[in-house]
Every structure is written in C-alpha cells, then in structure tokens.
Design a protein around this motif. Structure first.
Motif, PDB file in Angstrom:
ATOM      1  N   LEU A  33      44.543  52.654  30.381  1.00 44.48           N
ATOM      2  CA  LEU A  33      45.502  53.759  30.278  1.00 44.48           C
ATOM      3  C   LEU A  33      46.747  53.521  31.111  1.00 44.48           C
ATOM      4  O   LEU A  33      47.881  53.654  30.619  1.00 44.48           O
ATOM      5  N   VAL A  34      46.571  53.176  32.377  1.00 46.08           N
ATOM      6  CA  VAL A  34      47.727  53.041  33.264  1.00 46.08           C
ATOM      7  C   VAL A  34      48.645  51.894  32.846  1.00 46.08           C
ATOM      8  O   VAL A  34      49.859  52.095  32.694  1.00 46.08           O
ATOM      9  N   PRO A  35      48.152  50.664  32.644  1.00 45.81           N
ATOM     10  CA  PRO A  35      49.077  49.609  32.224  1.00 45.81           C
ATOM     11  C   PRO A  35      49.721  49.870  30.868  1.00 45.81           C
ATOM     12  O   PRO A  35      50.875  49.494  30.648  1.00 45.81           O
ATOM     13  N   ASP A  36      49.006  50.544  29.964  1.00 43.94           N
ATOM     14  CA  ASP A  36      49.599  50.837  28.664  1.00 43.94           C
ATOM     15  C   ASP A  36      50.723  51.861  28.785  1.00 43.94           C
ATOM     16  O   ASP A  36      51.763  51.733  28.131  1.00 43.94           O
ATOM     17  N   GLY A  79      40.222  52.530  34.395  1.00 42.33           N
ATOM     18  CA  GLY A  79      40.095  51.296  33.625  1.00 42.33           C
ATOM     19  C   GLY A  79      39.103  50.318  34.212  1.00 42.33           C
ATOM     20  O   GLY A  79      39.160  49.121  33.913  1.00 42.33           O
ATOM     21  N   SER A  80      38.190  50.813  35.027  1.00 38.87           N
ATOM     22  CA  SER A  80      37.262  49.888  35.679  1.00 38.87           C
ATOM     23  C   SER A  80      36.387  49.135  34.674  1.00 38.87           C
ATOM     24  O   SER A  80      35.857  48.068  34.993  1.00 38.87           O
ATOM     25  N   SER A  81      36.247  49.668  33.456  1.00 37.44           N
ATOM     26  CA  SER A  81      35.425  48.981  32.448  1.00 37.44           C
ATOM     27  C   SER A  81      36.045  47.669  31.987  1.00 37.44           C
ATOM     28  O   SER A  81      35.374  46.839  31.383  1.00 37.44           O
ATOM     29  N   ILE A  82      37.346  47.448  32.262  1.00 42.58           N
ATOM     30  CA  ILE A  82      37.986  46.188  31.856  1.00 42.58           C
ATOM     31  C   ILE A  82      38.233  45.260  33.046  1.00 42.58           C
ATOM     32  O   ILE A  82      38.882  44.226  32.906  1.00 42.58           O
ATOM     33  N   ILE A  83      37.697  45.636  34.211  1.00 38.32           N
ATOM     34  CA  ILE A  83      37.833  44.757  35.372  1.00 38.32           C
ATOM     35  C   ILE A  83      37.167  43.413  35.111  1.00 38.32           C
ATOM     36  O   ILE A  83      37.670  42.360  35.510  1.00 38.32           O
ATOM     37  N   SER A 134      32.773  43.778  44.726  1.00 32.69           N
ATOM     38  CA  SER A 134      32.053  43.387  43.516  1.00 32.69           C
ATOM     39  C   SER A 134      32.444  44.288  42.345  1.00 32.69           C
ATOM     40  O   SER A 134      32.716  45.477  42.515  1.00 32.69           O
ATOM     41  N   SER A 135      32.496  43.694  41.141  1.00 36.73           N
ATOM     42  CA  SER A 135      32.740  44.471  39.930  1.00 36.73           C
ATOM     43  C   SER A 135      31.431  44.780  39.218  1.00 36.73           C
ATOM     44  O   SER A 135      31.420  45.198  38.056  1.00 36.73           O
ATOM     45  N   ALA A 136      30.317  44.584  39.913  1.00 39.13           N
ATOM     46  CA  ALA A 136      29.004  44.867  39.331  1.00 39.13           C
ATOM     47  C   ALA A 136      28.756  46.367  39.278  1.00 39.13           C
ATOM     48  O   ALA A 136      29.291  47.140  40.088  1.00 39.13           O
ATOM     49  N   GLU A 137      27.943  46.796  38.317  1.00 44.08           N
ATOM     50  CA  GLU A 137      27.555  48.193  38.240  1.00 44.08           C
ATOM     51  C   GLU A 137      26.595  48.529  39.372  1.00 44.08           C
ATOM     52  O   GLU A 137      25.806  47.694  39.813  1.00 44.08           O
ATOM     53  N   GLN A 176      29.261  53.725  37.321  1.00 42.88           N
ATOM     54  CA  GLN A 176      30.076  53.373  38.474  1.00 42.88           C
ATOM     55  C   GLN A 176      29.919  51.906  38.851  1.00 42.88           C
ATOM     56  O   GLN A 176      28.805  51.362  38.837  1.00 42.88           O
ATOM     57  N   LEU A 177      31.043  51.290  39.196  1.00 40.47           N
ATOM     58  CA  LEU A 177      31.038  49.958  39.776  1.00 40.47           C
ATOM     59  C   LEU A 177      31.117  50.080  41.293  1.00 40.47           C
ATOM     60  O   LEU A 177      31.544  51.107  41.830  1.00 40.47           O
ATOM     61  N   VAL A 178      30.721  49.015  41.973  1.00 41.84           N
ATOM     62  CA  VAL A 178      30.902  48.978  43.425  1.00 41.84           C
ATOM     63  C   VAL A 178      32.369  49.227  43.769  1.00 41.84           C
ATOM     64  O   VAL A 178      32.699  49.978  44.694  1.00 41.84           O
ATOM     65  N   ALA A 179      33.274  48.630  42.979  1.00 43.97           N
ATOM     66  CA  ALA A 179      34.712  48.781  43.226  1.00 43.97           C
ATOM     67  C   ALA A 179      35.163  50.229  43.062  1.00 43.97           C
ATOM     68  O   ALA A 179      36.052  50.695  43.786  1.00 43.97           O
ATOM     69  N   ASP A 180      34.577  50.971  42.112  1.00 43.15           N
ATOM     70  CA  ASP A 180      34.923  52.387  41.928  1.00 43.15           C
ATOM     71  C   ASP A 180      34.673  53.169  43.206  1.00 43.15           C
ATOM     72  O   ASP A 180      35.528  53.937  43.672  1.00 43.15           O
ATOM     73  N   ILE A 181      33.492  52.983  43.752  1.00 39.84           N
ATOM     74  CA  ILE A 181      33.081  53.755  44.927  1.00 39.84           C
ATOM     75  C   ILE A 181      33.915  53.383  46.144  1.00 39.84           C
ATOM     76  O   ILE A 181      34.371  54.245  46.905  1.00 39.84           O
ATOM     77  N   GLU A 182      34.164  52.087  46.329  1.00 41.93           N
ATOM     78  CA  GLU A 182      34.956  51.659  47.482  1.00 41.93           C
ATOM     79  C   GLU A 182      36.405  52.125  47.358  1.00 41.93           C
ATOM     80  O   GLU A 182      37.030  52.521  48.343  1.00 41.93           O
TER      81      GLU A 182
END
Length: 321
Positions: free
Chosen positions: A232-235, A102-106, A37-40, A51-57
């Motif tokens: 940051l990374v893709p840029d 960049g999780s804020s743009i997921i 999930s990309s939910a907070e 933090q998003l669920v994806a960040d922690i996982e």
C-alpha cells in the motif's frame, strides 16, 4: 538542505514534538528491518493478521518513541488496536499508526511502509479524518524516506512566496534519512490533476464488480502505465513521487474492502489531499476523510490520487460489500 526540526519551526510546539517523535520511531523501524527476523511468530494480532518478528519489534520501536514524547496523550497501533494511554496528564495529541504495513511482502525484499495519523485531543472513535491535524508515512526501500502532511506555518508562507489563502492550509514534504538525520528532499509536493498511471488493488473483486472490470479494461485500452507492487505505502508513494496517477482499492460482495480505516486509509488520504489530490471512501460518494470511526477495526476500500483519475473510479467504488 534543511533538516526536519528546522522545517517544523513555527508549528505548534506540541505537534512539532509529535512529528519529531514519529521520525525517531521510523529510524527505529529502519534499523529493525536491517536486523530482525522476517519469520512468523505463530501468533496473530487482534485484527487477525499473522505477525512477523519484525512486526512486533517495529511496533515496540514506534510506541517507545511516542511514549517518550510528552505531547502524546495516547496511541493506538494496528498490532495492538486499542487506546493505549501514554502521557495522560500533559499529552494533547493522539497517534494512530501501522508500524509495518506490507509485512507479507518482506520475504520478497520489496519496499514496505509505516503509516501515522495525528489527532488533537484524546481518542479516535466517533471522529473522522477531518479531525486529523497531521499525518505521515515512511517508505522502507533502497532509501528510507519520511513524507509528512502538516499545517503550513508563517515560515512556510514566506518560503512559498506568500501565495495566500487560495492555497491549501496543509503542506506535504519529503525527507530522506541521511547519516541519521531527516534531510528535506522536496519542499512542497503537488499532484497533477491527471496522469496515466494506475495501481489496481483488490483486483479479484473485478470478477463481480463490473464497474471495476470495465475500469481496468479502460486503463489498458488508454495505455496507462501499470505501477503496482502489492504494498500500500510504496504504491501510494509512487503517485507522490511521480506527481500523479491513481491507487484504486474497491470492493465487492465476494471481495470486501480490507484496509483499516484508522491505521491506513485516513492518514494516507490526508497526505494525498494535502498535495492537491483527491480520495474516495467506500461507496464512492465523498472523500475518504469523511468516514466516521465506529471501531478500531473499521475496514474499507479506498481510492487515492489525481483528482481527474479518482473521479473516473467513482462507479467502481460505489459497489456495496
């Protein structure tokens, strides 16, 4: 095409194992992004980021991969910014990483990244980017790719024609995840001295950083190509992919630098410089790699890219926060 394990032959075995473990961790993050999930979560990490669920996982996937590598003594993550002992008895390397930059743009389904810096020995504080022995980043986009900067080996020198000591001691290579294998895509990446492409990060600071405002106007008047996603990374990878350009993230009193030096600035600067590019840290007086770490939460602006393009950014980077 060669596989990552084959390309690392001839490298110090422990360092090769660390880079393979990073590759395994990135595979786990790629799977996480397809399923998590990309939910907070309603929580923030120790640095204050939501933090998003994806960040922690993603953090767990990478930490598990590093823990399984006997060569990793300790690790530190942007999601858990402290030294975490993994294999104290036999480990000889320390790894700092941002599991999901960049999780804020997921939510917009844009490309995001993972970033890694590898140091010989134990710990990070009191050290600088000059102590990095290898670094890497992954781009999670239409394809999953892994870009690694690491020391050249005798095997490397043989492949590049034995060009000798006038060439850098490090090499930058790109691999793509194909059928669960890291397959070499580009053998030795180099950045041109100048290229008219720009990524203007922290643009709000142009309101009170006159040098940055002037620089942006100059880029536009010179008909530079704008390539900026907010990730940051893709840029930064656009510079690597297209062979040049500049990513500029300066600061001002009203808009200070927010990039994490340990987890973001230093590893990416190492990659860029391995490809023949240049970097600037806060103050614009020298390479970003010269920053001596005081804490895990050191923050800064950074400029990365082609040598001539980075030089044009010095005045903007000199602005004090």
């Amino acid at each position: 095409m060669a596989l990552l394990k084959e390309e690392l032959q001839g490298l110090e075995p422990g360092l090769a194992d660390v880079l393979l473990a990073i590759g395994d961790g990135v595979k786990g993050v790629a799977e996480t992004l397809r399923t998590a999930s990309s939910a907070e979560t309603g929580t923030s990490n120790a640095l204050g980021d939501k933090q998003l669920v994806a960040d922690i996982e993603a953090d767990h996937k990478i930490m598990d991969a590093l823990k399984a590598c006997a060569a990793v003594s300790l690790a530190s993550s942007e999601e858990n910014p402290q030294d975490i002992v993994l294999n104290a008895e036999n480990g000889t390397y320390s790894v700092a990483f941002d599991p999901l930059d960049g999780s804020s743009i997921i939510g917009a389904n844009w490309a995001v990244g993972s970033i890694f810096g590898v140091y010989q020995g134990t710990g990070f504080l009191g050290r600088s980017g000059r102590d990095i022995v290898a670094s890497a980043y992954a781009v999670h986009g239409p394809r999953t790719i892994l870009v690694i900067a690491r020391p050249k080996t005798k095997t490397t020198s043989d492949k590049d024609g034995g060009r000798g000591d006038e060439h850098p001691a490090n090499i930058l290579q790109e691999f793509a995840l194909i059928n669960d294998e890291w397959v070499l895509q580009r053998y030795e990446i180099r950045i041109e001295e100048s290229k008219k492409a720009f990524a203007p990060a922290n643009l709000r600071c142009a309101a009170d950083n006159k040098a940055y405002s002037d620089l942006v106007r100059d880029w536009m008047s010179q008909r530079y190509t704008l390539r900026y996603s907010g990730g940051l990374v893709p840029d930064v990878h656009h510079i690597i992919a297209k062979g040049g350009g500049v990513f500029c993230n300066p600061a001002s009193s009203a808009a200070p630098g927010k990039l994490r030096v340990l987890y973001e600035c230093l590893p990416l600067a190492f990659c860029i410089e391995a490809a023949g590019g240049a970097s600037l840290g806060a103050g614009g007086s020298g390479s970003a790699l010269d920053h001596k770490l005081v804490g895990h939460n050191d923050r800064s602006g950074v400029c990365l890219g082609s040598v001539a393009e980075v030089e044009k950014c010095k005045a903007a980077m000199e602005e004090k926060c």
